[in-house]
Design a protein around this motif. Structure first.
Motif, short mmCIF file in Angstrom:
data_model
loop_
_atom_site.label_atom_id
_atom_site.label_comp_id
_atom_site.label_asym_id
_atom_site.label_seq_id
_atom_site.Cartn_x
_atom_site.Cartn_y
_atom_site.Cartn_z
N UNK A 37 34.16 52.32 44.04
CA UNK A 37 32.92 51.64 43.69
C UNK A 37 33.04 50.15 43.92
N UNK A 38 31.99 49.43 43.56
CA UNK A 38 32.02 47.97 43.67
C UNK A 38 32.77 47.42 42.46
N UNK A 39 33.88 46.75 42.70
CA UNK A 39 34.71 46.24 41.62
C UNK A 39 35.09 44.78 41.87
N UNK A 40 35.60 44.14 40.83
CA UNK A 40 36.06 42.76 40.96
C UNK A 40 37.20 42.68 41.97
N UNK A 41 38.10 43.67 41.92
CA UNK A 41 39.23 43.69 42.84
C UNK A 41 38.77 43.81 44.29
N UNK A 42 37.75 44.63 44.51
CA UNK A 42 37.22 44.79 45.86
C UNK A 42 36.57 43.52 46.37
N UNK A 43 35.83 42.84 45.51
CA UNK A 43 35.19 41.57 45.90
C UNK A 43 36.24 40.53 46.29
N UNK A 44 37.30 40.47 45.51
CA UNK A 44 38.36 39.49 45.78
C UNK A 44 39.06 39.81 47.09
N UNK B 22 37.26 24.98 53.96
CA UNK B 22 36.55 26.15 53.44
C UNK B 22 36.13 25.98 51.98
N UNK B 23 35.04 26.66 51.65
CA UNK B 23 34.59 26.88 50.28
C UNK B 23 34.38 28.38 50.16
N UNK B 24 34.71 28.96 49.02
CA UNK B 24 34.61 30.42 48.86
C UNK B 24 33.68 30.75 47.71
N UNK B 25 32.87 31.81 47.89
CA UNK B 25 32.02 32.27 46.79
C UNK B 25 32.02 33.79 46.75
N UNK B 26 32.09 34.32 45.54
CA UNK B 26 31.94 35.76 45.32
C UNK B 26 30.92 35.93 44.22
N UNK C 197 31.67 39.66 37.62
CA UNK C 197 31.72 38.37 38.28
C UNK C 197 32.78 37.48 37.63
N UNK C 198 32.85 37.50 36.33
CA UNK C 198 33.85 36.71 35.60
C UNK C 198 35.25 37.17 35.98
N UNK C 199 35.48 38.47 35.95
CA UNK C 199 36.80 39.00 36.28
C UNK C 199 37.19 38.66 37.71
N UNK C 200 36.23 38.78 38.63
CA UNK C 200 36.51 38.48 40.03
C UNK C 200 36.93 37.03 40.22
N UNK C 201 36.28 36.12 39.52
CA UNK C 201 36.64 34.70 39.63
C UNK C 201 38.01 34.42 39.03
N UNK D 246 37.61 27.03 36.16
CA UNK D 246 37.37 27.64 37.47
C UNK D 246 35.97 27.25 37.94
N UNK D 247 35.85 26.87 39.21
CA UNK D 247 34.54 26.57 39.78
C UNK D 247 34.38 25.09 40.10
N UNK D 248 33.83 24.83 41.29
CA UNK D 248 33.68 23.45 41.76
C UNK D 248 32.23 23.08 42.06
N UNK D 249 31.42 24.08 42.38
CA UNK D 249 29.97 23.89 42.50
C UNK D 249 29.30 25.09 41.86
#
Length: 351
Positions: free
Chosen positions: A145-152, A170-174, A182-186, A226-229
């Motif tokens: 399924x769609x998971x935080x681990x998969x997004x990362x 580079x800048x990265x967004x998930x 979303x929290x876990x993925x970050x 965590x997070x810059x923009x």
């Protein structure tokens, strides 16, 4: 990695990462090829406090319009590209300060390489965007399924692809509409990604639900360093996104400046239109450049005590109200004069 550890990236004249302040972004919802309309909206967003603006570039006319748009605005412009690599190249050539792409839908390694080479030529950063709604099929199957681990994993794969082409600007967004995912993925990505992260809860919803989901998600993520923009994604006027983003950052102690309005909940003792008054005060103080707290209280019984942590406040009674400073009553004024008296006090605050 925390904000202070990430690579510093320049977007136009705004620096992110490496300990720089969290920048506020939004996105226009007008057709980018309509230069007059999109410019008017960007100028309105600038006034509200937007620091980086993103525009959709779905057609070549939109990419070509960036040249004229750039002449009329004062903040960095990001071109949002999907599917057609030629649009990314054209956007860079027409002045985009950054491009946002999903390498998974840009059309193969050769096309991606062409985009990277153009970005390298113009020294334009690339934002690698991964969205839970478009996670690759093999990763969905791998993780069930769609998971935080998969997004990362998806984000890191795309990041490494561009690095292999010899580019690290580079800048990265998930993003996901599932707040806790979303929290876990970050949290997972921050440990493995050296680049600045653009953070947001995608498809968050309307003004009410979108603000709540974004405040919870962004609050947890940003509080961990965590997070810059950030972008608060709302189904509504983009100006509301800026207001919410500024308040989230102020609440977390990541930004100062501007008047903070606090108000008590209504109760049976309230003898004035507290809801209307609080909204009027918030609107009235929006253009006053003070870094203070203003309290709006609904009754004269508890008002002075409840407002003691504020720098200045007003409390309503029956046909009259109190002006309060640091919990001390300064004077009584007629109810209809409360706003005027408060504004005059604020305008002459430092005199």
């Amino acid at each position: 990695m925390t904000r202070k550890d990430t690579k510093k990236i320049r977007i136009g004249d705004v620096w992110i990462g490496g300990g720089n302040p969290v920048a506020i972004q939004s996105m226009t919802n007008t057709r980018t090829e309509d230069v007059e309309a999109v410019t008017a909206q960007i100028l309105k967003l600038e006034q509200a406090g937007c620091e980086i603006i993103r525009c959709a570039v779905p057609v070549m006319e939109a990419a070509e319009a960036l040249t004229e748009i750039k002449k009329q605005i004062h903040i960095p412009l990001v071109a949002d590209i999907h599917f057609d690599y030629r649009l990314a190249i054209a956007a860079i050539e027409h002045g985009a300060d950054k491009i946002r792409i999903n390498p998974g839908n840009i059309g193969g390694s050769d096309k991606m390489r062409a985009v990277v080479e153009k970005a390298k030529e113009y020294e334009v950063p690339i934002r690698v965007g991964v969205n839970s709604g478009s996670l690759e099929k093999h990763l969905v199957e791998k993780y069930g399924g769609v998971t935080a681990e998969g997004l990362v994993e998806s984000a890191l794969d795309k990041m490494h692809m561009i690095e292999d082409f010899g580019y690290d600007n580079l800048v990265v967004s998930i993003k996901s509409s599932d707040v806790l995912m979303c929290v876990k993925a970050h949290e997972l990505l921050a440990e493995k990604c050296p680049y600045p992260l653009h953070v947001g809860i995608t498809e968050a919803g309307t003004l009410l639900s979108g603000n709540i989901k974004s405040s919870v998600g962004l609050g947890i993520i940003l509080h961990q360093g965590i997070g810059d923009t950030i972008r608060v994604s709302l189904t509504g006027d983009p100006v509301e996104e800026i207001k919410s983003a500024k308040l989230i950052l102020k609440t977390l102690g990541l930004r100062k400046g501007g008047i903070e309005v606090v108000s008590c909940p209504t109760c049976g003792r309230t003898k004035i239109d507290l809801i209307g008054l609080a909204n009027q005060v918030e609107h009235m103080t929006a253009d006053i450049p003070l870094d203070i707290k203003v309290a709006v209280m609904g009754c004269v019984v508890n008002g002075p005590g409840e407002a003691k942590e504020a720098d200045i406040g007003i409390a309503g009674g029956i046909g009259e109200g109190l002006l309060i400073k640091k919990g001390q009553i300064v004077k009584k004024v007629k109810e209809e004069e409360l706003l005027t008296v408060l504004r005059q006090e604020l305008l002459h605050w430092n005199e």
